[in-house]
Structure formats: structure tokens, C-alpha cells
Design an enzyme around this catalytic site. Structure first.
Site, PDB file in Angstrom:
ATOM      1  N   LYS A 118      15.508 -32.461  16.595  1.00 55.71           N
ATOM      2  CA  LYS A 118      15.479 -31.228  15.891  1.00 55.71           C
ATOM      3  C   LYS A 118      14.770 -31.209  15.204  1.00 55.71           C
ATOM      4  O   LYS A 118      14.276 -29.269  15.187  1.00 55.71           O
ATOM      5  CB  LYS A 118      16.575 -31.966  14.711  1.00 55.71           C
ATOM      6  CG  LYS A 118      16.965 -30.714  13.767  1.00 55.71           C
ATOM      7  CD  LYS A 118      18.138 -29.521  14.900  1.00 55.71           C
ATOM      8  CE  LYS A 118      18.737 -28.571  14.295  1.00 55.71           C
ATOM      9  NZ  LYS A 118      18.801 -27.475  14.618  1.00 55.71           N
TER      10      LYS A 118
ATOM     11  N   SER B 127       2.634  -9.369  32.093  1.00 53.41           N
ATOM     12  CA  SER B 127       4.067 -10.114  31.661  1.00 53.41           C
ATOM     13  C   SER B 127       5.111  -9.399  31.421  1.00 53.41           C
ATOM     14  O   SER B 127       5.948  -9.155  32.384  1.00 53.41           O
ATOM     15  CB  SER B 127       3.409 -11.143  30.478  1.00 53.41           C
ATOM     16  OG  SER B 127       4.353 -12.427  30.530  1.00 53.41           O
TER      17      SER B 127
END
Length: 341
Positions: free
Chosen positions: A204, A151
Site C-alpha cells: 500500500k 512524449s
């Protein structure tokens, strides 16, 4: 009969002004403090370096090839229980590359990578710094992969002019994860725990472990991951001279062996670190010594506290679960192989 007494006027004055002694003592103490500050100022760097350690300069007697080690998770600010730095140190690594850019004795850079990956931000910042090194100096950059370069570990290796994988290397894992997001609202109900989250904006608090995720929030998170994935695959395609469709076909997050990676064009050769050094010297006609550039914490606090073990006081199913949740949510979004971290 009147008694006549004689008085020592000076002694009386001293008795009336006991503050003079205290003043003299205070002045003496203050003077000692000033002297101490001066002494500390003169030897301060020595004390600071002993207590907190110091960065070692690259110790080369002439032309050299640098080996820069990227081991462990590629992330910023890694420290132990006592706040002492551990593992890969991101800012230190970037600073060392800057030093080598300015160092005319430096002939090349070999990146030794043994990492499961790390944060999107840190991986990309290191990749860009390696590109800057190449652009400004024209010197070669090689990647020598250790047991794993997955990765983010592959992401930074893509900047190299040539990639060597050890025959036992696991690499690839080209993909992006936002980690595992937990919904423990059912567990809270079981224990009678109620929560209230105050926000402005309905998304949020998305990703909160105490509220179920909405489909809209899933789509938002997916868009973040998709953008980072496009960036990753685009870099691999550009740096490895592969077509983007071919890269996306192999970039499904899986891990590849060194031989599989070689067949797919993800690495250039299978060999040891020494093979990478020999190849760089032969390809670029370099004769300098090989210098290890590795972070070392040689401070007093490291030697004093390094072996201290803090007992784990957590117990119970809930504590164990919360520890897993905290670990999995450590990276908001990352180029990291879940299996290898």
C-alpha cells in the site's frame, strides 16, 4: 407640603423601550443589504467577469480554421502561488473542442504543439477528444509542432491527419516514466528522524521515500509503465500506419530531430505553421480565416497579482533535496520527456 410633578408619558414610554430605536436601525441596515443584493444580482455577471475573468467566445465572422494551442506540460489544474491558472488548461481545451464540434462555421482544427508531454490520463483524454472531433465532424485535424512535441506532445499529435514539424523541432521521446523515486531513509537516519507508516496491505505504501523499495514493488511499478507504453506504441502504429515491431524499435524514449522523425514516418512534412495552414486549405478546399483559440486570464486578480513574486524562504541541503523530490514525484506516471520539462 406635597410636591406635584408633571410627567411626559410619551417620553417615559420611549425611555422604557430603547429597543425600538435599535430595531428601526436594524431594519434600515437590513433594507440596505437587500437593495445591495438586488443591485449585485443585476450587475453580478459584470463584477464576476471583472474579478475572475471570463471565457472568450471564438470570435469568427464566418467560416474559420481554428488554431488550438497546447503549450507547456499537458496536465490538469495548473496554477500559480495564488491559485490563478497558468499554462495549459486541460478542461478548458476539451470544452473548446466541444464548442467547435457543434459550430458549423468551423472548417478544421490545427493543433499547435510546443510541449514536453504530460500526464498519461490528460494526454490520452485530449487524444480521444481530437478523435471525437474528427469522427463527429469529418473535418481535418493537423498538428503543427513548435520547438518540441515530445512524449505526450507526440501522443496527441498522432491523432492528426497530417503532422508538420518545424525544422528545429525535437519530437519523439516515445516512452513512459513514473518519475524518480527516492529512498532518503539513510538521510533520515543521519538526522535521527524515525518514521512509522501504518498500512493494510504490504504494498500500500510502495513508492514511499522513507523505505527501500522491494523487488515485488519494482515489478508492480514496471507493469504500470509497460501497460502505458503498450498503449502509446499501439496508437502510434495505428495512426501512422506502421508495424508495431517497427514502432517499438524506435520507441526507446529517445528524442528525434524533425528530419529523423520524417525519415522514420513519425511526421509527414517539415515546415512552418503557415505551411500547415496552406496545406490544409489546399487539400480540403477551405477558405475560412484562421482563428487563434488560446486561454487568456484577463481577470482583475491576474493583473493585480500577476507580477508579485513570493520570496523563496527555503534554505539548506535538506530543503533543496525535498524540493527536488516533490518536483520529480509530481506525475505518478507520465508521457513526459524528462530532459525537456
Amino acid at each position: 407640603m406635597t410636591e406635584i410633578r408633571e410627567y411626559d408619558i410619551e417620553a417615559m414610554n420611549q425611555e422604557k423601550k430603547p429597543g425600538k430605536k435599535r430595531l428601526r436601525k436594524s431594519l434600515m441596515v437590513f433594507g440596505c443589504i437587500i437593495v445591495g443584493i438586488v443591485i449585485l444580482a443585476l450587475i453580478g455577471n459584470g463584477i464576476k467577469n471583472t474579478m475572475f475573468g471570463q471565457e472568450k467566445d471564438i470570435a469568427a465572422n464566418g467560416p474559420y480554421i481554428a488554431t488550438l494551442y497546447v503549450e507547456g506540460s499537458i496536465m490538469s489544474g495548473q496554477s500559480d502561488t495564488f491559485g490563478l491558472p497558468v499554462g495549459y488548461q486541460h478542461n478548458w481545451t476539451l470544452n473548446k473542442i466541444d464548442e467547435m464540434i457543434a459550430d458549423t462555421n468551423n472548417q478544421g482544427l490545427i493543433l499547435f504543439v510546443d510541449s514536453p508531454g504530460g500526464g498519461v490520463y490528460e494526454s490520452d483524454e485530449l487524444y480521444l477528444k481530437l478523435k471525437e472531433y474528427k469522427d463527429k465532424t469529418g473535418r481535418p485535424v493537423y498538428s503543427a509542432m513548435g520547438s518540441m512535441a515530445a512524449s505526450g506532445g507526440y501522443y496527441i499529435s498522432a491523432a492528426a491527419d497530417k503532422i508538420f514539424a518545424n525544422r528545429n523541432t525535437w519530437t519523439g521521446s516515445i516512452g513512459v516514466t513514473i518519475g524518480t523515486l527516492y529512498d532518503i531513509s539513510g538521510l533520515l537516519d543521519r538526522y535521527g528522524i524515525k518514521t512509522e507508516t501504518i498500512t493494510a496491505g504490504r504494498n500500500k505504501a510502495m513508492g514511499s521515500s522513507v523505505e527501500p523499495m522491494t523487488e515485488e514493488q519494482k515489478a508492480i511499478f514496471q507493469s504500470l509503465v509497460d501497460d502505458a507504453y503498450d498503449q502509446f506504441t499501439g496508437i502510434v502504429a495505428e495512426e501512422r500506419n506502421l508495424s508495431l515491431p517497427d514502432v517499438k524499435a524506435l520507441a526507446d524514449g529517445r528524442i528525434y530531430t524533425a528530419k529523423q522523425a520524417l525519415d522514420l514516418g513519425l511526421v509527414d512534412d517539415i515546415g512552418t505553421f503557415k505551411d500547415a495552414v496552406d496545406d490544409m486549405r489546399a487539400s480540403y478546399d477551405l477558405s475560412g480565416e484562421v482563428i487563434d483559440v488560446v486561454y487568456q486570464d484577463n481577470s482583475f486578480w491576474r493583473s493585480f497579482l500577476g507580477g508579485v513574486q513570493i520570496p523563496d524562504l527555503k534554505n539548506g541541503d535538506v530543503s533543496a533535496l525535498m524540493e527536488v523530490i516533490e518536483k520529480d514525484q509530481h506525475f505518478p506516471i507520465s508521457y513526459e520527456c524528462e530532459l525537456l520539462k
